[in-house]
Motif scaffolding. Structure first.
Motif, PDB file in Angstrom:
ATOM      1  N   ARG A 177       6.445   6.673  13.457  1.00 22.30           N
ATOM      2  CA  ARG A 177       5.367   6.853  14.433  1.00 22.30           C
ATOM      3  C   ARG A 177       4.006   6.972  13.765  1.00 22.30           C
ATOM      4  O   ARG A 177       2.987   6.715  14.392  1.00 22.30           O
ATOM      5  CB  ARG A 177       5.639   8.075  15.294  1.00 22.30           C
ATOM      6  CG  ARG A 177       6.802   7.839  16.263  1.00 22.30           C
ATOM      7  CD  ARG A 177       7.024   9.032  17.109  1.00 22.30           C
ATOM      8  NE  ARG A 177       7.588  10.074  16.239  1.00 22.30           N
ATOM      9  CZ  ARG A 177       7.872  11.294  16.630  1.00 22.30           C
ATOM     10  NH1 ARG A 177       7.640  11.655  17.859  1.00 22.30           N
ATOM     11  NH2 ARG A 177       8.385  12.164  15.791  1.00 22.30           N
ATOM     12  N   ASP A 178       3.971   7.375  12.523  1.00 19.37           N
ATOM     13  CA  ASP A 178       2.722   7.514  11.779  1.00 19.37           C
ATOM     14  C   ASP A 178       2.094   6.131  11.585  1.00 19.37           C
ATOM     15  O   ASP A 178       2.746   5.216  11.076  1.00 19.37           O
ATOM     16  CB  ASP A 178       3.013   8.164  10.423  1.00 19.37           C
ATOM     17  CG  ASP A 178       1.785   8.273   9.558  1.00 19.37           C
ATOM     18  OD1 ASP A 178       0.708   8.576  10.105  1.00 19.37           O
ATOM     19  OD2 ASP A 178       1.909   8.055   8.334  1.00 19.37           O
ATOM     20  N   PRO A 179       0.824   5.935  11.998  1.00 18.96           N
ATOM     21  CA  PRO A 179       0.204   4.603  11.898  1.00 18.96           C
ATOM     22  C   PRO A 179       0.164   4.047  10.467  1.00 18.96           C
ATOM     23  O   PRO A 179       0.380   2.854  10.259  1.00 18.96           O
ATOM     24  CB  PRO A 179      -1.219   4.816  12.429  1.00 18.96           C
ATOM     25  CG  PRO A 179      -1.172   6.061  13.216  1.00 18.96           C
ATOM     26  CD  PRO A 179      -0.068   6.900  12.651  1.00 18.96           C
ATOM     27  N   GLU A 180      -0.109   4.902   9.489  1.00 18.88           N
ATOM     28  CA  GLU A 180      -0.147   4.442   8.091  1.00 18.88           C
ATOM     29  C   GLU A 180       1.239   3.997   7.635  1.00 18.88           C
ATOM     30  O   GLU A 180       1.387   2.963   6.984  1.00 18.88           O
ATOM     31  CB  GLU A 180      -0.677   5.564   7.188  1.00 18.88           C
ATOM     32  CG  GLU A 180      -0.726   5.214   5.724  1.00 18.88           C
ATOM     33  CD  GLU A 180      -1.708   4.092   5.407  1.00 18.88           C
ATOM     34  OE1 GLU A 180      -1.547   3.444   4.360  1.00 18.88           O
ATOM     35  OE2 GLU A 180      -2.637   3.851   6.196  1.00 18.88           O
ATOM     36  N   ARG A 181       2.222   4.776   7.998  1.00 22.39           N
ATOM     37  CA  ARG A 181       3.611   4.439   7.630  1.00 22.39           C
ATOM     38  C   ARG A 181       4.052   3.153   8.327  1.00 22.39           C
ATOM     39  O   ARG A 181       4.753   2.336   7.742  1.00 22.39           O
ATOM     40  CB  ARG A 181       4.515   5.613   8.018  1.00 22.39           C
ATOM     41  CG  ARG A 181       5.903   5.473   7.568  1.00 22.39           C
ATOM     42  CD  ARG A 181       6.006   5.934   6.124  1.00 22.39           C
ATOM     43  NE  ARG A 181       7.400   5.956   5.794  1.00 22.39           N
ATOM     44  CZ  ARG A 181       7.907   5.453   4.693  1.00 22.39           C
ATOM     45  NH1 ARG A 181       7.137   4.944   3.794  1.00 22.39           N
ATOM     46  NH2 ARG A 181       9.185   5.483   4.478  1.00 22.39           N
ATOM     47  N   ARG A 182       3.645   2.967   9.593  1.00 23.63           N
ATOM     48  CA  ARG A 182       3.973   1.736  10.331  1.00 23.63           C
ATOM     49  C   ARG A 182       3.341   0.522   9.655  1.00 23.63           C
ATOM     50  O   ARG A 182       3.957  -0.528   9.557  1.00 23.63           O
ATOM     51  CB  ARG A 182       3.501   1.826  11.781  1.00 23.63           C
ATOM     52  CG  ARG A 182       4.328   2.716  12.648  1.00 23.63           C
ATOM     53  CD  ARG A 182       3.747   2.780  14.052  1.00 23.63           C
ATOM     54  NE  ARG A 182       4.152   1.661  14.859  1.00 23.63           N
ATOM     55  CZ  ARG A 182       5.250   1.641  15.606  1.00 23.63           C
ATOM     56  NH1 ARG A 182       6.047   2.671  15.620  1.00 23.63           N
ATOM     57  NH2 ARG A 182       5.549   0.591  16.319  1.00 23.63           N
ATOM     58  N   GLY A 193       0.789  -1.219   0.000  1.00 22.33           N
ATOM     59  CA  GLY A 193       0.000   0.000   0.000  1.00 22.33           C
ATOM     60  C   GLY A 193       0.823   1.271   0.000  1.00 22.33           C
ATOM     61  O   GLY A 193       0.382   2.292   0.511  1.00 22.33           O
ATOM     62  N   ALA A 194       2.008   1.235  -0.563  1.00 21.01           N
ATOM     63  CA  ALA A 194       2.874   2.408  -0.631  1.00 21.01           C
ATOM     64  C   ALA A 194       3.080   2.804  -2.084  1.00 21.01           C
ATOM     65  O   ALA A 194       2.571   2.162  -2.998  1.00 21.01           O
ATOM     66  CB  ALA A 194       4.222   2.098   0.022  1.00 21.01           C
ATOM     67  N   GLU A 195       3.817   3.850  -2.282  1.00 23.70           N
ATOM     68  CA  GLU A 195       4.185   4.286  -3.628  1.00 23.70           C
ATOM     69  C   GLU A 195       5.454   3.540  -4.051  1.00 23.70           C
ATOM     70  O   GLU A 195       6.323   3.277  -3.214  1.00 23.70           O
ATOM     71  CB  GLU A 195       4.451   5.790  -3.652  1.00 23.70           C
ATOM     72  CG  GLU A 195       3.218   6.629  -3.430  1.00 23.70           C
ATOM     73  CD  GLU A 195       2.210   6.459  -4.544  1.00 23.70           C
ATOM     74  OE1 GLU A 195       2.610   6.399  -5.724  1.00 23.70           O
ATOM     75  OE2 GLU A 195       1.012   6.375  -4.229  1.00 23.70           O
ATOM     76  N   PRO A 196       5.600   3.213  -5.340  1.00 18.42           N
ATOM     77  CA  PRO A 196       6.811   2.525  -5.797  1.00 18.42           C
ATOM     78  C   PRO A 196       8.105   3.271  -5.472  1.00 18.42           C
ATOM     79  O   PRO A 196       9.122   2.658  -5.187  1.00 18.42           O
ATOM     80  CB  PRO A 196       6.610   2.397  -7.305  1.00 18.42           C
ATOM     81  CG  PRO A 196       5.135   2.410  -7.491  1.00 18.42           C
ATOM     82  CD  PRO A 196       4.608   3.323  -6.417  1.00 18.42           C
ATOM     83  N   ALA A 197       8.057   4.592  -5.475  1.00 19.73           N
ATOM     84  CA  ALA A 197       9.257   5.379  -5.174  1.00 19.73           C
ATOM     85  C   ALA A 197       9.649   5.284  -3.700  1.00 19.73           C
ATOM     86  O   ALA A 197      10.799   5.557  -3.339  1.00 19.73           O
ATOM     87  CB  ALA A 197       9.042   6.835  -5.554  1.00 19.73           C
ATOM     88  N   ASP A 198       8.723   4.884  -2.813  1.00 23.78           N
ATOM     89  CA  ASP A 198       9.009   4.781  -1.386  1.00 23.78           C
ATOM     90  C   ASP A 198       9.671   3.465  -1.001  1.00 23.78           C
ATOM     91  O   ASP A 198      10.278   3.365   0.069  1.00 23.78           O
ATOM     92  CB  ASP A 198       7.728   4.935  -0.565  1.00 23.78           C
ATOM     93  CG  ASP A 198       7.151   6.328  -0.648  1.00 23.78           C
ATOM     94  OD1 ASP A 198       7.893   7.252  -1.028  1.00 23.78           O
ATOM     95  OD2 ASP A 198       5.949   6.490  -0.326  1.00 23.78           O
ATOM     96  N   VAL A 199       9.549   2.437  -1.834  1.00 18.76           N
ATOM     97  CA  VAL A 199      10.040   1.105  -1.477  1.00 18.76           C
ATOM     98  C   VAL A 199      11.548   1.085  -1.225  1.00 18.76           C
ATOM     99  O   VAL A 199      11.987   0.542  -0.203  1.00 18.76           O
ATOM    100  CB  VAL A 199       9.612   0.057  -2.534  1.00 18.76           C
ATOM    101  CG1 VAL A 199      10.276  -1.282  -2.298  1.00 18.76           C
ATOM    102  CG2 VAL A 199       8.102  -0.101  -2.530  1.00 18.76           C
ATOM    103  N   PRO A 200      12.397   1.666  -2.086  1.00 16.67           N
ATOM    104  CA  PRO A 200      13.837   1.627  -1.792  1.00 16.67           C
ATOM    105  C   PRO A 200      14.203   2.322  -0.479  1.00 16.67           C
ATOM    106  O   PRO A 200      15.060   1.846   0.265  1.00 16.67           O
ATOM    107  CB  PRO A 200      14.476   2.353  -2.982  1.00 16.67           C
ATOM    108  CG  PRO A 200      13.485   2.291  -4.065  1.00 16.67           C
ATOM    109  CD  PRO A 200      12.145   2.270  -3.403  1.00 16.67           C
ATOM    110  N   GLY A 201      13.535   3.437  -0.167  1.00 17.61           N
ATOM    111  CA  GLY A 201      13.805   4.132   1.093  1.00 17.61           C
ATOM    112  C   GLY A 201      13.394   3.307   2.301  1.00 17.61           C
ATOM    113  O   GLY A 201      14.092   3.292   3.330  1.00 17.61           O
TER     114      GLY A 201
END
Length: 178
Positions: free
Chosen positions: A94-99, A73-81
């Motif tokens: 700490r962000d629940p969505e990010r967790r 449920g993330a963006e493809p550009a966020d996966v490497p980070g």
């Protein structure tokens, strides 16, 4: 601001995360290997031969990122980070969505790592040690010894890296639960 916890922010993409950087690296490595094998005079065929391989690698990396991003449920550009944050042992967001995204990526990676371990290591050992045995059987002690040394070093490194990555995934899972 220096010293503040920015773990909730989306990591900024680094230059090496771009598909153009992946493609350029694959092209340089492919051309370099072909030049080592065929000599410097074969550079036109080395470039022509490495371009399809680099294009395939870019396609494969992009497909993997899109699939991983869709699964978590993330963006493809966020996966490497996110992968880098896991490997470096960074703090859990700490962000629940990010967790939730990070936990899904950790689960996906650990499941895939453990699922493929049972067949990948024996297959690689068979290929490397079998090739070494064939070189010895054909009477080429030098080639057999080089292949045996390569097999021991490569499989040792691969085992260490696999266990290290599994441990890092487990550590991030623990940080995400706490």
């Amino acid at each position: 601001m220096a010293g503040t916890d920015t773990s909730d922010e989306r990591p900024r993409p680094r230059w090496q995360d771009g598909l153009w950087a992946v493609g350029a690296t694959a092209l340089v490595v492919g051309v370099g290997i072909r030049l080592l094998m065929n000599g410097a005079s074969a550079w036109p065929s080395a470039v022509v031969g490495a371009v399809p391989a680099a294009a395939w690698i870019v396609w494969w990396v992009r497909r993997r990122r899109v699939r991983d991003a869709g699964a978590v449920g993330a963006e493809p550009a966020d996966v490497p980070g996110m992968e880098r944050q896991i490997l470096k042992g960074g703090p859990a967001p700490r962000d629940p969505e990010r967790r939730r995204e990070m936990a899904a990526l950790v689960d996906s990676r650990q499941q895939r790592l453990r699922r493929n371990r049972w067949w990948a290591f024996p297959m690689l050992a068979l290929i490397f040690f079998g090739t070494s045995a064939l070189w010895f059987a054909s009477g080429s002690v030098r080639a057999g010894s080089l292949m045996l040394g390569l097999a021991v070093v490569f499989l040792g490194w691969l085992t260490w890296y696999n266990l290290r990555f599994d441990r890092r995934l487990s550590q991030m899972r623990g940080r995400l639960r706490s």
